[in-house]
Design an enzyme around this catalytic site. Structure first.
Site, PDB file in Angstrom:
ATOM      1  CB  ALA A 287      36.357  43.584  38.621  1.00  0.00           C
ATOM      2  N   PRO A 288      35.552  41.719  36.211  1.00  0.00           N
ATOM      3  CG  PRO A 288      34.915  41.819  33.786  1.00  0.00           C
ATOM      4  CD  PRO A 288      35.954  41.380  34.609  1.00  0.00           C
ATOM      5  CE  LYS A 291      36.360  32.461  35.723  1.00  0.00           C
ATOM      6  NZ  LYS A 291      36.667  34.009  35.189  1.00  0.00           N
ATOM      7  CB  CYS A 403      41.712  33.061  30.671  1.00  0.00           C
ATOM      8  SG  CYS A 403      42.337  34.790  31.108  1.00  0.00           S
TER       9      CYS A 403
HETATM   10  C1  LIG Z   1      41.499  37.717  35.244  1.00  0.00           C
HETATM   11  S1  LIG Z   1      40.898  39.144  35.849  1.00  0.00           S
HETATM   12  C2  LIG Z   1      39.366  38.350  36.949  1.00  0.00           C
HETATM   13  C3  LIG Z   1      38.009  38.250  35.905  1.00  0.00           C
HETATM   14  C4  LIG Z   1      36.897  37.865  36.928  1.00  0.00           C
HETATM   15  N1  LIG Z   1      37.227  36.799  37.991  1.00  0.00           N
HETATM   16  C5  LIG Z   1      35.753  37.506  35.896  1.00  0.00           C
HETATM   17  O1  LIG Z   1      35.303  36.317  36.175  1.00  0.00           O
HETATM   18  O2  LIG Z   1      35.250  38.465  35.476  1.00  0.00           O
HETATM   19  C6  LIG Z   1      42.098  39.306  37.161  1.00  0.00           C
HETATM   20  C7  LIG Z   1      41.568  40.362  38.083  1.00  0.00           C
HETATM   21  O3  LIG Z   1      42.486  40.570  39.207  1.00  0.00           O
HETATM   22  C8  LIG Z   1      42.533  41.888  39.591  1.00  0.00           C
HETATM   23  N2  LIG Z   1      43.642  41.710  40.642  1.00  0.00           N
HETATM   24  C9  LIG Z   1      45.036  41.740  40.165  1.00  0.00           C
HETATM   25  N3  LIG Z   1      45.799  41.799  41.308  1.00  0.00           N
HETATM   26  C10 LIG Z   1      44.911  41.731  42.358  1.00  0.00           C
HETATM   27  C11 LIG Z   1      45.196  41.898  43.907  1.00  0.00           C
HETATM   28  N4  LIG Z   1      46.561  41.846  44.292  1.00  0.00           N
HETATM   29  N5  LIG Z   1      44.284  41.663  44.572  1.00  0.00           N
HETATM   30  C12 LIG Z   1      43.182  41.594  44.066  1.00  0.00           C
HETATM   31  N6  LIG Z   1      42.792  41.671  42.753  1.00  0.00           N
HETATM   32  C13 LIG Z   1      43.842  41.628  41.996  1.00  0.00           C
HETATM   33  C14 LIG Z   1      42.632  42.674  38.550  1.00  0.00           C
HETATM   34  O4  LIG Z   1      42.298  43.966  39.017  1.00  0.00           O
HETATM   35  C15 LIG Z   1      41.437  41.822  37.685  1.00  0.00           C
HETATM   36  O5  LIG Z   1      40.114  42.496  37.821  1.00  0.00           O
END
Ligand SMILES: C[S@@+](CC[C@H](N)C(=O)[O-])C[C@H]1O[C@@H](n2cnc3c(N)ncnc32)[C@H](O)[C@@H]1O
Length: 477
Positions: A287-288, A291, A403
């Site tokens: 999320a969001p 990708k 990032c």
């Molecule tokens: C950098 S954002 C991802 C952005 C996304 N890939 C995009 O391109 O829109 C990191 C995400 O990792 C999730 N997250 C953090 N720890 C996590 C875990 N242990 N398992 C699954 N998701 C996790 C967060 O909720 C957040 O949405």
């Protein structure tokens, strides 16, 4: 320094586009509605204080649903002004502190954070925004008068802000001719990692608002949408418009689900999988969904996992607008608890990170994050990558990205993984996979971008990328 000056002038010109204060300021901040523009300034003081003193993120405070109550009580127009003030106050925080120091005979009293905040908010408007000087001065003095802690400093606020108005051009010239600096730990770390010259180039880009980048759903339609959006089609497929105040939902193609907003660098990791048509792809930390949308648009059957139900809700809304929901199932879970019913051909781990690559959009990051955060996140990423590897099918591809600008969260994690996991090998990225950004491939074959990359002479508005890291691994058969 002439180069710096012209960029600096552009920053000023762009920031001047921020709107003038709303004279019909209607807000619910009791006791402030009598003085137009006061509520938005006092809210700016509160929010800047929260960012600096309690490391609360700008995005959390200005979220239109869950943001700070004083922020939510402002009109839409005042929210825009408040965001513009805070953006420049954070972008130029070190420079504003220097200006302030040069204007006062002795340092501000210890613990005078509230006073410093009022002065920074006023100086940010006087120096960088198209706000009438007298409003910035009067509202700062009025704010001091209405705050019992600051009443006795009202004459100091008056003197400092009037001096800023009188010496505005001199001050701006001095800033333009001084190497940019952010929070001390962050500036020092950039020099340590990238060397003084590149660190300065990166910090210079942090003074400038990022352009607005779009990824198109069907790459074959990119030229059509570039024309419709008045955007430039970049060599690596992203559409780019100079940053503006436009509401993206009113732009052509939004309702058709033809594109989504995504920084050019953020779009690179998913492109490194190559052909995905009909493959099983797993997007961990999805999320969001920027990708996820790329994977689904490329024809993969995607499982998008995220531990945040709220953020996955947004992902689902985004995919529905883009008409990609049928290619994707979503799972609310921590990746550490995930038990899929099979392995995946393509696994993307876009891990949580310090976000130091996004300072152009999030100028609070150098002030809210610490070196300790970076170490903790690097540990978490290493554990996440080891777990992600368990979901990859033989001959499958695993991509690790984030990032951050810090190699502790990028290159070091990827190298340690490659050493520890003998079932995986690094697949060096070919320059042709990111045509136009070949110089962003490191000697080890990783992708490393910074805001100083894709710097186009004479086109500051169209320059720069988010800081991003990506590494590609293949599971042996
Ligand atoms: C950098 S954002 C991802 C952005 C996304 N890939 C995009 O391109 O829109 C990191 C995400 O990792 C999730 N997250 C953090 N720890 C996590 C875990 N242990 N398992 C699954 N998701 C996790 C967060 O909720 C957040 O949405």
């Amino acid at each position: 320094m002439n180069d710096q000056k012209s960029k600096r002038d552009e920053v000023r010109a762009r920031n001047r586009k921020a709107r003038r204060p709303n004279q019909s300021d209607t807000n619910n901040n009791r006791g402030e509605a009598d003085k137009p523009g006061l509520a938005v300034r006092r809210t700016a003081h509160r929010l800047l204080g929260a960012i600096i003193e309690t490391n609360t993120s700008f995005d959390a405070l200005t979220d239109d649903t869950h943001g700070h109550p004083h922020y939510l009580s402002l009109s839409r127009r005042d929210r825009a002004l408040l965001r513009a003030i805070l953006m420049v106050a954070l972008r130029f925080r070190t420079e504003l502190s220097d200006v302030l120091d040069s204007f006062i005979d002795k340092p501000l009293p210890a613990g005078a954070t509230a006073l410093q905040t009022v002065l920074h908010v006023a100086l940010a408007q006087i120096l960088f925004l198209d706000v009438p000087d007298h409003s910035a001065v009067d509202l700062a003095v009025e704010s001091a008068n209405r705050d019992p802690r600051l009443k006795r400093f009202a004459s100091l606020v008056n003197a400092v802000t009037r001096r800023a108005v009188r010496s505005k051009q001199k001050v701006l010239d001095k800033i333009a001719n001084t190497a940019p600096r952010s929070s001390p730990w962050f500036s020092e770390r950039l020099i340590e990692v990238y060397g003084a010259e590149k660190a300065t180039a990166i910090e210079m880009m942090h003074r400038v608002e990022a352009p607005l980048d779009f990824t198109v759903k069907h790459p074959q339609d990119a030229e059509k949408w570039a024309a419709a959006l008045g955007a430039e089609l970049l060599p690596f497929g992203t559409l780019r418009r100079p940053h503006g105040d436009s509401d993206v939902s009113s732009l052509p193609g939004f309702d058709d689900g033809a594109w989504w907003v995504q920084d050019a660098a953020a779009a690179l990791p998913a492109k490194l999988f190559g052909t995905l048509d009909g493959k099983r792809a797993l997007d961990l930390c999805a999320a969001p969904g920027g990708k996820t949308a790329q994977l689904a648009a490329a024809g993969a059957n995607v499982t998008a996992l995220d531990m945040s139900a709220n953020r996955l809700k947004r992902l689902n809304e985004n995919l529905t607008r883009l008409g990609l929901q049928d290619n994707c199932e979503t799972v609310v879970s921590s990746l550490f608890d995930f038990q899929p019913d099979g392995l995946f051909d393509a696994v993307l781990l876009d891990a949580p990170c310090s976000s130091t690559g996004t300072v152009r959009r999030h100028p609070d990051v150098p002030w809210t994050k610490t070196p300790q955060d970076i170490s903790k996140l690097a540990d978490l990423q290493a554990r996440m990558l080891a777990k992600a590897a368990q979901f990859v099918a033989p001959e499958g591809v695993l991509i690790f990205s984030n990032c951050s600008l810090d190699p502790l969260e990028g290159e070091d994690v990827a190298r340690a993984f490659a050493q520890a996991e003998t079932m995986f090998e690094i697949v060096p990225v070919e320059g042709s996979a990111i045509a136009g950004l070949e110089t962003c491939v490191t000697p080890e074959g990783f992708v490393r971008t910074t805001p100083a990359d894709f710097n186009r002479e004479g086109n500051a508005d169209g320059s720069g990328l988010d800081g991003f890291f990506a590494a590609v691994f293949k599971r042996r058969g």
